[in-house]
Structures are given as structure tokens and as C-alpha cells.
Design an enzyme around this catalytic site. Structure first.
Site, PDB file in Angstrom:
ATOM      1  N   GLY A  12       0.289  -1.301  -0.047  1.00 29.18           N
ATOM      2  CA  GLY A  12      -0.210   0.307  -0.311  1.00 29.18           C
ATOM      3  C   GLY A  12       0.563   1.526   0.035  1.00 29.18           C
ATOM      4  O   GLY A  12       0.082   2.362   0.096  1.00 29.18           O
ATOM      5  N   ASN A  14       1.566   2.999  -2.904  1.00 29.92           N
ATOM      6  CA  ASN A  14       0.773   4.281  -3.589  1.00 29.92           C
ATOM      7  C   ASN A  14       0.053   4.984  -2.867  1.00 29.92           C
ATOM      8  O   ASN A  14      -0.401   5.817  -2.805  1.00 29.92           O
ATOM      9  CB  ASN A  14       0.853   3.434  -4.862  1.00 29.92           C
ATOM     10  CG  ASN A  14       1.858   3.479  -6.132  1.00 29.92           C
ATOM     11  OD1 ASN A  14       2.040   4.618  -6.196  1.00 29.92           O
ATOM     12  ND2 ASN A  14       2.377   2.008  -6.302  1.00 29.92           N
ATOM     13  N   ARG A  69     -15.565 -14.414 -10.210  1.00 27.70           N
ATOM     14  CA  ARG A  69     -15.049 -13.877 -10.306  1.00 27.70           C
ATOM     15  C   ARG A  69     -16.338 -12.664 -10.290  1.00 27.70           C
ATOM     16  O   ARG A  69     -16.117 -11.491  -9.809  1.00 27.70           O
ATOM     17  CB  ARG A  69     -14.433 -13.319 -12.022  1.00 27.70           C
ATOM     18  CG  ARG A  69     -13.107 -12.631 -11.893  1.00 27.70           C
ATOM     19  CD  ARG A  69     -12.688 -12.613 -12.554  1.00 27.70           C
ATOM     20  NE  ARG A  69     -11.420 -13.197 -12.988  1.00 27.70           N
ATOM     21  CZ  ARG A  69      -9.618 -12.748 -12.153  1.00 27.70           C
ATOM     22  NH1 ARG A  69      -9.955 -12.472 -11.306  1.00 27.70           N
ATOM     23  NH2 ARG A  69      -8.765 -14.398 -12.691  1.00 27.70           N
ATOM     24  N   MET A  94      -4.165  -6.692  -7.107  1.00 32.58           N
ATOM     25  CA  MET A  94      -3.975  -7.482  -7.818  1.00 32.58           C
ATOM     26  C   MET A  94      -4.777  -8.317  -8.616  1.00 32.58           C
ATOM     27  O   MET A  94      -4.807  -9.857  -8.547  1.00 32.58           O
ATOM     28  CB  MET A  94      -2.807  -8.314  -7.926  1.00 32.58           C
ATOM     29  CG  MET A  94      -1.168  -7.111  -6.934  1.00 32.58           C
ATOM     30  SD  MET A  94      -0.611  -6.441  -8.505  1.00 32.58           S
ATOM     31  CE  MET A  94       0.457  -7.623  -9.298  1.00 32.58           C
ATOM     32  N   ARG A  95      -5.935  -8.406  -8.748  1.00 30.21           N
ATOM     33  CA  ARG A  95      -7.385  -9.093  -9.266  1.00 30.21           C
ATOM     34  C   ARG A  95      -7.554  -8.032 -10.478  1.00 30.21           C
ATOM     35  O   ARG A  95      -7.717  -6.956 -10.663  1.00 30.21           O
ATOM     36  CB  ARG A  95      -8.224  -9.116  -7.852  1.00 30.21           C
ATOM     37  CG  ARG A  95      -7.903  -9.199  -7.316  1.00 30.21           C
ATOM     38  CD  ARG A  95      -7.381 -10.834  -6.741  1.00 30.21           C
ATOM     39  NE  ARG A  95      -8.264 -11.559  -7.214  1.00 30.21           N
ATOM     40  CZ  ARG A  95      -8.226 -13.281  -7.547  1.00 30.21           C
ATOM     41  NH1 ARG A  95      -6.804 -13.575  -6.997  1.00 30.21           N
ATOM     42  NH2 ARG A  95      -8.869 -13.703  -8.136  1.00 30.21           N
ATOM     43  N   HIS A 113       0.307   1.165 -12.964  1.00 35.25           N
ATOM     44  CA  HIS A 113       0.951  -0.268 -13.590  1.00 35.25           C
ATOM     45  C   HIS A 113       2.335   0.563 -13.679  1.00 35.25           C
ATOM     46  O   HIS A 113       2.859   1.483 -14.106  1.00 35.25           O
ATOM     47  CB  HIS A 113       0.398  -0.230 -14.653  1.00 35.25           C
ATOM     48  CG  HIS A 113       0.994  -1.511 -15.652  1.00 35.25           C
ATOM     49  ND1 HIS A 113       0.826  -2.814 -14.968  1.00 35.25           N
ATOM     50  CD2 HIS A 113       1.606  -1.718 -16.509  1.00 35.25           C
ATOM     51  CE1 HIS A 113       1.673  -3.723 -15.690  1.00 35.25           C
ATOM     52  NE2 HIS A 113       2.280  -3.340 -15.962  1.00 35.25           N
TER      53      HIS A 113
HETATM   54  C1  GAR Z   1       3.160  -1.154  -7.580  1.00 32.23           C
HETATM   55  O1  GAR Z   1       4.493  -1.392  -7.607  1.00 32.23           O
HETATM   56  C2  GAR Z   1       1.664  -0.994  -8.051  1.00 32.23           C
HETATM   57  O2  GAR Z   1       2.171   0.106  -9.945  1.00 32.23           O
HETATM   58  C3  GAR Z   1       2.268  -2.600  -8.749  1.00 32.23           C
HETATM   59  O3  GAR Z   1       2.060  -3.166  -7.755  1.00 32.23           O
HETATM   60  C4  GAR Z   1       2.798  -2.266  -6.940  1.00 32.23           C
HETATM   61  C5  GAR Z   1       2.398  -1.849  -5.854  1.00 32.23           C
HETATM   62  O4  GAR Z   1       2.930  -1.553  -4.816  1.00 32.23           O
HETATM   63  N1  GAR Z   1       1.201  -2.745  -9.210  1.00 32.23           N
HETATM   64  C6  GAR Z   1       0.332  -3.677 -10.640  1.00 32.23           C
HETATM   65  O5  GAR Z   1       1.339  -4.677 -10.497  1.00 32.23           O
HETATM   66  C7  GAR Z   1      -0.145  -3.739 -10.728  1.00 32.23           C
HETATM   67  N2  GAR Z   1      -1.127  -5.107 -12.061  1.00 32.23           N
HETATM   68  P1  GAR Z   1       2.446  -0.609  -3.282  1.00 32.23           P
HETATM   69  O6  GAR Z   1       1.159  -1.745  -2.509  1.00 32.23           O
HETATM   70  O7  GAR Z   1       2.519  -0.995  -2.307  1.00 32.23           O
HETATM   71  O8  GAR Z   1       1.590   0.494  -3.519  1.00 32.23           O
END
Ligand code: GAR
EC number: 2.1.2.2
Length: 193
Positions: A12, A14, A69, A94-95, A113
Site C-alpha cells: 500500500g 502508493n 469473479r 492485484m485482481r 501500472h
Molecule cells: C506497484 O508497483 C504498482 O504499480 C503495482 O504493484 C505495486 C504495488 O505497490 N501494480 C501492479 O502491478 C498492478 N498490476 P504498493 O502496494 O506499495 O503501492
């Protein structure tokens, strides 16, 4: 109030960057906006503790508890909608989402992404960028459409791929940039919502 609901599956960082930007830049006063809830498909997502510490409502909708889903996305949408969102932000969620879910939030559903889309949709983006011999890599904030890792691009950040980079080192370099561009993209969208 424009409620932002953030979806996470893991650390989390971001989400935390967006929460901190909202506090630092006073989104409440400037945009009438706040991060109203953080929703995770995993009870063990590290980011949930940070959200709770910030006094933000948290919800867990465990995808493993649903037979399909569609059923998961229905429950997820119900959890999100209970916070009356103006904006739904996928932050390391991630779903893969069903077309029905995406349509429900059309125009107010963002994703980040870890690649320079349209290059490297899907998983293992850092490893794939290294293997392809890319000299540059990065991250993309985009509107979510039915096609995975597609949709109008709002922000991108570029980082160099260094000689002897590992996927982990490159991921860390990209993540630092993600924390810059995601809050900025959200802030730029808020006045129009
Ligand atoms: C980030 O790098 C994001 O871009 C990626 O997962 C990470 C999450 O980090 N997202 C994906 O790969 C989506 N398909 P975080 O939980 O520390 O924000």
C-alpha cells in the site's frame, strides 16, 4: 464531499503516498475531497494498518470467499459503494476486474501500472523490461477500461534501466516515481469530478 476509495492488495505504499499528499496539500479545502476508505482483497495487506492509523475506514473483501469473479466483484462494489465514491483508485490491487465492475465506475476508476504502457501490460514488468534490453522503464497512471492495463494515459514517469540492474532494484526506482505521479494524477482529476 468527494470521497476517494483506494483498493490495495499489499504494502500500500502508493495508497500511503496519496493519503499523505491529501494531508500535505489539503485536498479537503482545495477540492472538497478526502480518502474515505481503503479496501483490500487480502486481510493481511500491509497497507491496512497504515490506513487505520490515519483514521481511514478499512474493508476487507476476500476474493477466496466467492465462487466466481462476478460474485467477488459484486461484493467489492457493494463495499466500495457504501462509501459513496467520486473516485476509485487501484493502488497495487492485484485482481483482474470484470467488465461489469469497470463499466460501473467508468471515468472514475484509475490504476497505476509499473511499466511505460502500452509496453509490458500484465505481471513481471521489471524483469521483462530488463530482459528486453530496455534503456528506459517506468510507470503509468491510466483510466481503467475493460482491457487489462489499457485505457487513457494520465501520467507517466520514466527511469533509466542501469547496467546490471536486478528486477528488485529497478522496481524500487520505479516505485519512488509512482509515489510522485499517482497523487499528482488524482489531484489533477479531482476538480472535474
Ligand atoms: C506497484 O508497483 C504498482 O504499480 C503495482 O504493484 C505495486 C504495488 O505497490 N501494480 C501492479 O502491478 C498492478 N498490476 P504498493 O502496494 O506499495 O503501492
Amino acid at each position: 464531499m468527494k470521497n476517494i476509495v483506494i483498493l490495495i492488495s499489499g504494502g500500500g505504499s502508493n495508497m500511503a503516498a496519496i493519503v499523505r499528499a491529501a494531508q500535505r496539500d489539503n485536498w479537503r479545502e482545495r477540492f472538497g475531497a478526502r480518502v474515505a476508505a481503503v479496501v483490500s482483497n487480502r486481510a493481511d495487506a500491509g497497507g491496512l494498518a497504515f490506513a487505520r492509523e490515519q483514521g481511514i475506514a478499512t474493508e476487507v473483501v476476500d476474493h477466496k470467499a466467492f465462487p466466481s469473479r462476478e460474485a467477488f466483484d459484486e461484493a467489492l462494489a457493494a463495499a466500495i459503494d457504501s462509501h459513496q465514491p467520486a473516485l476509485v483508485v487501484l493502488a497495487g490491487f492485484m485482481r483482474i476486474l470484470t467488465p461489469g465492475f469497470v463499466a460501473r465506475y467508468q471515468g472514475r476508476l484509475l490504476n497505476i501500472h509499473p511499466s511505460l504502457l502500452p509496453a509490458f501490460p500484465g505481471l513481471h514488468t521489471h524483469q521483462r523490461a530488463i530482459e528486453a534490453g530496455c534503456k528506459f522503464h517506468g510507470a503509468t497512471v491510466h483510466q481503467v477500461t475493460a482491457e487489462l492495463d489499457y485505457g487513457p494515459i494520465l501520467e507517466q514517469a520514466v527511469v533509466p534501466v542501469l547496467p546490471h540492474d536486478t528486477p528488485e532494484a529497478l522496481a524500487a526506482r520505479v516505485l519512488t516515481q509512482e509515489h510522485q505521479i499517482y497523487p499528482r494524477a488524482v489531484a489533477e482529476l479531482l476538480p472535474a469530478l
